[in-house]
Design an enzyme around this catalytic site. Structure first.
Site, PDB file in Angstrom:
ATOM      1  N   ASP A  50       0.847  -1.204   0.000  1.00  0.00           N
ATOM      2  CA  ASP A  50       0.000   0.000   0.000  1.00  0.00           C
ATOM      3  C   ASP A  50       0.881   1.253   0.000  1.00  0.00           C
ATOM      4  O   ASP A  50       0.379   2.379  -0.041  1.00  0.00           O
ATOM      5  CB  ASP A  50      -1.018  -0.010   1.147  1.00  0.00           C
ATOM      6  CG  ASP A  50      -0.377  -0.061   2.521  1.00  0.00           C
ATOM      7  OD1 ASP A  50       0.866  -0.167   2.619  1.00  0.00           O
ATOM      8  OD2 ASP A  50      -1.137   0.011   3.514  1.00  0.00           O
ATOM      9  N   ASP A  89      -1.135  -6.109  -0.307  1.00  0.00           N
ATOM     10  CA  ASP A  89      -1.416  -5.510   0.998  1.00  0.00           C
ATOM     11  C   ASP A  89      -2.911  -5.337   1.217  1.00  0.00           C
ATOM     12  O   ASP A  89      -3.636  -4.932   0.309  1.00  0.00           O
ATOM     13  CB  ASP A  89      -0.777  -4.116   1.062  1.00  0.00           C
ATOM     14  CG  ASP A  89       0.363  -4.048   2.056  1.00  0.00           C
ATOM     15  OD1 ASP A  89       0.409  -4.882   2.986  1.00  0.00           O
ATOM     16  OD2 ASP A  89       1.215  -3.165   1.895  1.00  0.00           O
ATOM     17  N   LYS A 119      -1.056  -9.441   2.740  1.00  0.00           N
ATOM     18  CA  LYS A 119      -0.266  -9.020   3.903  1.00  0.00           C
ATOM     19  C   LYS A 119      -1.125  -8.093   4.745  1.00  0.00           C
ATOM     20  O   LYS A 119      -1.831  -7.243   4.199  1.00  0.00           O
ATOM     21  CB  LYS A 119       1.011  -8.295   3.467  1.00  0.00           C
ATOM     22  CG  LYS A 119       1.802  -7.713   4.661  1.00  0.00           C
ATOM     23  CD  LYS A 119       3.195  -7.258   4.270  1.00  0.00           C
ATOM     24  CE  LYS A 119       3.256  -5.883   3.667  1.00  0.00           C
ATOM     25  NZ  LYS A 119       2.735  -4.789   4.501  1.00  0.00           N
ATOM     26  N   GLU A 121      -1.193  -5.722   8.591  1.00  0.00           N
ATOM     27  CA  GLU A 121      -0.425  -5.170   9.702  1.00  0.00           C
ATOM     28  C   GLU A 121      -1.086  -5.510  11.041  1.00  0.00           C
ATOM     29  O   GLU A 121      -2.309  -5.495  11.152  1.00  0.00           O
ATOM     30  CB  GLU A 121      -0.341  -3.634   9.557  1.00  0.00           C
ATOM     31  CG  GLU A 121       0.379  -3.201   8.295  1.00  0.00           C
ATOM     32  CD  GLU A 121       0.473  -1.676   8.139  1.00  0.00           C
ATOM     33  OE1 GLU A 121       0.080  -0.934   9.064  1.00  0.00           O
ATOM     34  OE2 GLU A 121       0.953  -1.236   7.081  1.00  0.00           O
ATOM     35  N   GLU A 188       9.405  -4.449  10.251  1.00  0.00           N
ATOM     36  CA  GLU A 188       9.830  -3.141   9.719  1.00  0.00           C
ATOM     37  C   GLU A 188      10.397  -2.251  10.821  1.00  0.00           C
ATOM     38  O   GLU A 188       9.749  -2.027  11.856  1.00  0.00           O
ATOM     39  CB  GLU A 188       8.636  -2.443   9.039  1.00  0.00           C
ATOM     40  CG  GLU A 188       9.010  -1.085   8.456  1.00  0.00           C
ATOM     41  CD  GLU A 188       8.010  -0.528   7.461  1.00  0.00           C
ATOM     42  OE1 GLU A 188       7.040  -1.236   7.102  1.00  0.00           O
ATOM     43  OE2 GLU A 188       8.202   0.623   7.029  1.00  0.00           O
TER      44      GLU A 188
HETATM   45  O1  KIV Z   1       3.547  -1.121   1.577  1.00  0.00           O
HETATM   46  C1  KIV Z   1       4.714  -1.538   1.549  1.00  0.00           C
HETATM   47  O2  KIV Z   1       5.473  -1.315   0.592  1.00  0.00           O
HETATM   48  C2  KIV Z   1       5.179  -2.301   2.687  1.00  0.00           C
HETATM   49  C3  KIV Z   1       6.651  -2.527   2.783  1.00  0.00           C
HETATM   50  C4  KIV Z   1       7.291  -1.296   3.274  1.00  0.00           C
HETATM   51  C5  KIV Z   1       6.970  -3.708   3.594  1.00  0.00           C
HETATM   52  O3  KIV Z   1       4.418  -2.672   3.524  1.00  0.00           O
END
Ligand code: KIV
Length: 268
Positions: A50, A89, A119, A121, A188
């Site tokens: 994202d 994401d 993915k 968070e 991160e």
């Molecule tokens: O959105 C993204 O690019 C990420 C990376 C920084 C891991 O989550």
């Protein structure tokens, strides 16, 4: 022309098995042509991050990115990635409004977007969501440490888990994400020694960004490491090429030739 069928796609089981044997490479990409380039040199995983909110759409942070944005870019990347595993994401609030919404949104990134995994968070607080998405047959990559979608709560982009208490909490969260069913986890901006400890204590691979050399793999934002974006470049980023300069030089040359009449040449 016959369809090419002999290209082996990277899968979650390949990624899991790489832990301890081979470092995992992951980069972001947000469109077809970049995904094709990244894929062509054998990057193990492509993240449709994202972070596209920053580098593709010009937002200040990732909280403005929508499911529609993510599906649009994921579709393009999936068409370009023949070998790399595509991870999309889950954008801001797409998995915090209940299990039903979360599974539905994750499903859309797979079914419509063409990603192989999602993915998201968070730690213990999203464990139930990770399990539900995994139970729906969708592989999940976790994301801990500096979680950009919580920038307003974190008060900026800075190294996380620096105190003993917060480091212990991060380890607890990492274990919760693993137990919930995640197949890998992004760490991160956390201290290198903490990333080492987490990598040693988990069975699933850790993918670091600003988390030092001891993770099982590394991820960077493509536009940062290729010098294509300079609004804000985190200090841990290494510049592997200056594509931005190549582009501006080429464009400047084009403008010069158009103005001077050198391009195009007339053909009889
Ligand atoms: O959105 C993204 O690019 C990420 C990376 C920084 C891991 O989550």
């Amino acid at each position: 022309m016959s369809k090419q069928t002999n290209i082996k796609k990277v899968t979650t089981s390949i990624i899991r098995k790489m832990k301890g044997f081979e470092k995992i490479s992951m980069l972001t990409a947000y469109d077809y042509s970049m995904a094709k380039l990244v894929d062509s040199v054998g990057c193990n995983m492509i993240l449709v991050g994202d972070s596209l909110g920053n580098v593709m759409l010009g937002y200040d942070d990732t909280t403005h990115v929508t499911m529609a944005d993510m599906i649009h870019h994921t579709k393009a990347v999936a068409r370009g990635a023949k070998h790399s595993m595509v991870v999309a994401d889950m954008p801001f609030l797409s998995c915090h409004l209940g299990v039903y919404e979360a599974v539905k949104n994750a499903g859309a990134l797979i079914a419509e977007g063409g990603a192989a995994a999602v993915k998201l968070e968070g730690g213990e607080e999203v464990a139930e969501i990770i399990t539900a998405i995994t139970n729906a047959g969708i592989p999940v990559c976790g994301h801990l440490g500096l979680t950009p979608q919580s920038v307003n709560q974190l008060g900026g982009y800075r190294v996380q888990a620096k105190t003993e208490e917060s480091a212990e909490k991060l380890i607890r969260n990492a274990k919760a994400v693993e137990e919930a069913g995640a197949f890998c986890i992004v760490l991160e901006c956390i201290p290198h020694e903490l990333a080492k400890k987490v990598s040693e204590e988990l069975n699933i691979p850790t993918i670091g960004i600003g988390a030092g050399p001891y993770c099982d793999g590394q991820v960077l934002v493509l536009h940062d490491m290729l010098g294509m974006f300079d609004d804000y470049v985190p200090s841990f980023v290494k510049s592997f090429a200056n594509v931005g300069e190549v582009i501006t030089d080429g464009v400047a040359k084009y403008i010069e030739e158009v103005k001077s009449g050198t391009f195009p040449v007339s053909k009889k």
